[in-house]
Design a protein around this motif. Sequence first.
Motif, PDB file in Angstrom:
ATOM      1  N   GLY A 171      13.860   3.910  -4.996  1.00  0.00           N
ATOM      2  CA  GLY A 171      13.012   4.911  -4.343  1.00  0.00           C
ATOM      3  C   GLY A 171      11.529   4.629  -4.485  1.00  0.00           C
ATOM      4  O   GLY A 171      10.798   4.552  -3.483  1.00  0.00           O
ATOM      5  N   PRO A 172      11.015   4.453  -5.720  1.00  0.00           N
ATOM      6  CA  PRO A 172       9.588   4.150  -5.872  1.00  0.00           C
ATOM      7  C   PRO A 172       9.164   2.878  -5.149  1.00  0.00           C
ATOM      8  O   PRO A 172       8.069   2.829  -4.567  1.00  0.00           O
ATOM      9  CB  PRO A 172       9.434   4.008  -7.397  1.00  0.00           C
ATOM     10  N   LEU A 173      10.015   1.847  -5.158  1.00  0.00           N
ATOM     11  CA  LEU A 173       9.673   0.599  -4.457  1.00  0.00           C
ATOM     12  C   LEU A 173       9.543   0.855  -2.956  1.00  0.00           C
ATOM     13  O   LEU A 173       8.621   0.334  -2.299  1.00  0.00           O
ATOM     14  CB  LEU A 173      10.746  -0.458  -4.725  1.00  0.00           C
ATOM     15  N   LEU A 174      10.459   1.669  -2.408  1.00  0.00           N
ATOM     16  CA  LEU A 174      10.404   1.982  -0.990  1.00  0.00           C
ATOM     17  C   LEU A 174       9.103   2.685  -0.637  1.00  0.00           C
ATOM     18  O   LEU A 174       8.422   2.308   0.333  1.00  0.00           O
ATOM     19  CB  LEU A 174      11.605   2.867  -0.621  1.00  0.00           C
ATOM     20  N   PHE A 175       8.738   3.692  -1.414  1.00  0.00           N
ATOM     21  CA  PHE A 175       7.541   4.467  -1.079  1.00  0.00           C
ATOM     22  C   PHE A 175       6.260   3.679  -1.332  1.00  0.00           C
ATOM     23  O   PHE A 175       5.279   3.861  -0.613  1.00  0.00           O
ATOM     24  CB  PHE A 175       7.548   5.785  -1.851  1.00  0.00           C
ATOM     25  N   ARG A 176       6.247   2.797  -2.325  1.00  0.00           N
ATOM     26  CA  ARG A 176       5.072   1.931  -2.509  1.00  0.00           C
ATOM     27  C   ARG A 176       4.878   1.020  -1.296  1.00  0.00           C
ATOM     28  O   ARG A 176       3.759   0.796  -0.832  1.00  0.00           O
ATOM     29  CB  ARG A 176       5.223   1.104  -3.787  1.00  0.00           C
ATOM     30  N   TYR A 177       5.995   0.479  -0.799  1.00  0.00           N
ATOM     31  CA  TYR A 177       5.924  -0.385   0.380  1.00  0.00           C
ATOM     32  C   TYR A 177       5.399   0.389   1.584  1.00  0.00           C
ATOM     33  O   TYR A 177       4.565  -0.099   2.364  1.00  0.00           O
ATOM     34  CB  TYR A 177       7.313  -0.948   0.672  1.00  0.00           C
TER      35      TYR A 177
END
Length: 615
Positions: free
Chosen positions: A216-222
């Motif tokens: 989840g955090p990786l998706l939103f950072r991207y």
Amino acid sequence: MTGYFIQAFIYLIAAVIAVPLAKRFGLGSVLGYLVAGVAIGPVLGLVGQETTTIQHFAEFGVVMMLFLVGMELDPKGLWAMRVRLLGLGGLQVLITAAAGTAIGWWLGLVWQTALAIGLIFALSSTAIVLQTLNEKGLTKTEGGRSAFSVLLFQDIAVIPMLALIPLLALPELMGEGGSYAEHGSLSLVADMSPWLHGLVVVGAIGLVIIGGYYLGPLLFRYVVSSGLREVFTAAALMLVIGISALMGIVNLSPALGAFLAGVVLANSEFKHEIEANIEPFKGLLLGLFFITVGAGINFQVLAAQWPTVLALGLAVIIVKGAVLFGLALLFRVRSSNGWLFTLSLAQAGEFGFVLLTYSVQSNVIPVDVSQVLSLVVAFSMFVTPLLFIAYDRLVLPRYQTVKNDQRNADTIEEQAPIIVAGVGRFGQVVCRLLRAHNIPTVALDLELEQVELLRHIQIKSYFGDASRSDLLQTAGISQARLVVIAIDDRERAVGMVKYIKKYYPNVRVLARAFDRGHGYQLREAGADDVTREVYHSALELGGCALTAMGVHPLRAKQMIESFEQHEKDHEDELFEAWKEIEEGISFSPRYGELFMKLEEALSTPIQPERSDPKE
């Protein structure tokens, strides 16, 4: 296409007209949506069979609501309120569900249907109760906090209820109410063996938890790196929709997956941004759901069975109220707080509509029974504002009178050189500072909880109205050196200053002001020193804001000191200008000019002649 636009316009205009009116009359937004649905459906006949199809779409608002509920769960906060949450909330749901099941079985329903009905009426209206508590300022009371704990537990309990209801399906009802499978949903586990089905379900839940935590955090950072807000909104919706779909194809409740995802993302750095993007969709879809519920109310059923609806509605309120009142006594939520707790939660709630619809679709409750129960849920919610009015006008005055009679009989046993009137968030700090230097004080307040709190920390305090002359005399005003006035009543505070300065002119008076205008009123009344309650904290926060924006801390301090000094230098002028306004002048040019000078004073510390602080 034009037909869709017209239908959408009808739903939206009904909401735009009915909801603000309902809130203005204190009925709450949920009831406004229900009234809007009733108006455009059974009353005017502007909408028809498409409401069932729209309702299936609008149910996604419930999924979003549970996603946001999950995001708001703080493990530390939950642990701190565990007694109320598990004790009050758990017992309320269990006992009320058991009572509802017993009544349903006694009326001749099969136990599966009776149990589903008991679960439906165990829930209360989170939307109505929390909104009303906030509007009336009752959130921080003992009764308000207890009600919130129960509502939170109920919201969490919806998850296992949604998982349990399909297990209660009745073969004879198959095809009567429809099911999610009939609306085109796919099933990955339809032909699997039970043990493989279980493994897939566990795997899906594990994927939601692990994926939400790590991916989840990786998706939103991207997504954030793109700099496009609409893409972030799309990603948030994609997450909720994707998890709901995953739960659906393994025959679990979509709401369960959304709730788990919300809990996983509760401590995410993107939490507030996700909430801000999801909230409008959730509110609109939930509103649409409630409109379809109102539009789907069968007035023919109401006309034919209104005695049954009225009797069942009153039974729900009475039985549920009895359970709540007993729990209030058990957990020592007494006096007016116990009644607030009881009356605020005695209705059925918006999740009752959700569970009712889901029960029909899962072949647990017959359609004809669900129509009557839907009217009962709506009736109990419509009655809720009346229950709060009963609390305000019948319960609260009675307990306030009893409380005042009990405490006014107390006598002040000690006197001190300092009298502190009002020991709330402001007066408490004064008392503690004085106590730290062994300076004796007598504290007076009309709030019993504050008085008892000070007694716990060994500060002599009494219940009573400090503005009463006889109470001040008993407290030793004639021998006192100082009176600190920090009561939460503007007019009483000004009256106290006038009285003390008229009859005890040698007593120094320090007063707390709510704002600049109140400060001038206190000064005009004769107060020796006046402090605005938010003035110094606002200056401190302003300094922090300057520092956060790159201003050097020493320079920010210089600006704050210059601001304070300039205001002190022109205090008399501001006071005189304020008196002109009080005498009827709509705007004093001199008052505005002084404020402009005050703003110019902020630039004083950064003039070239003053040396910049070294980095």
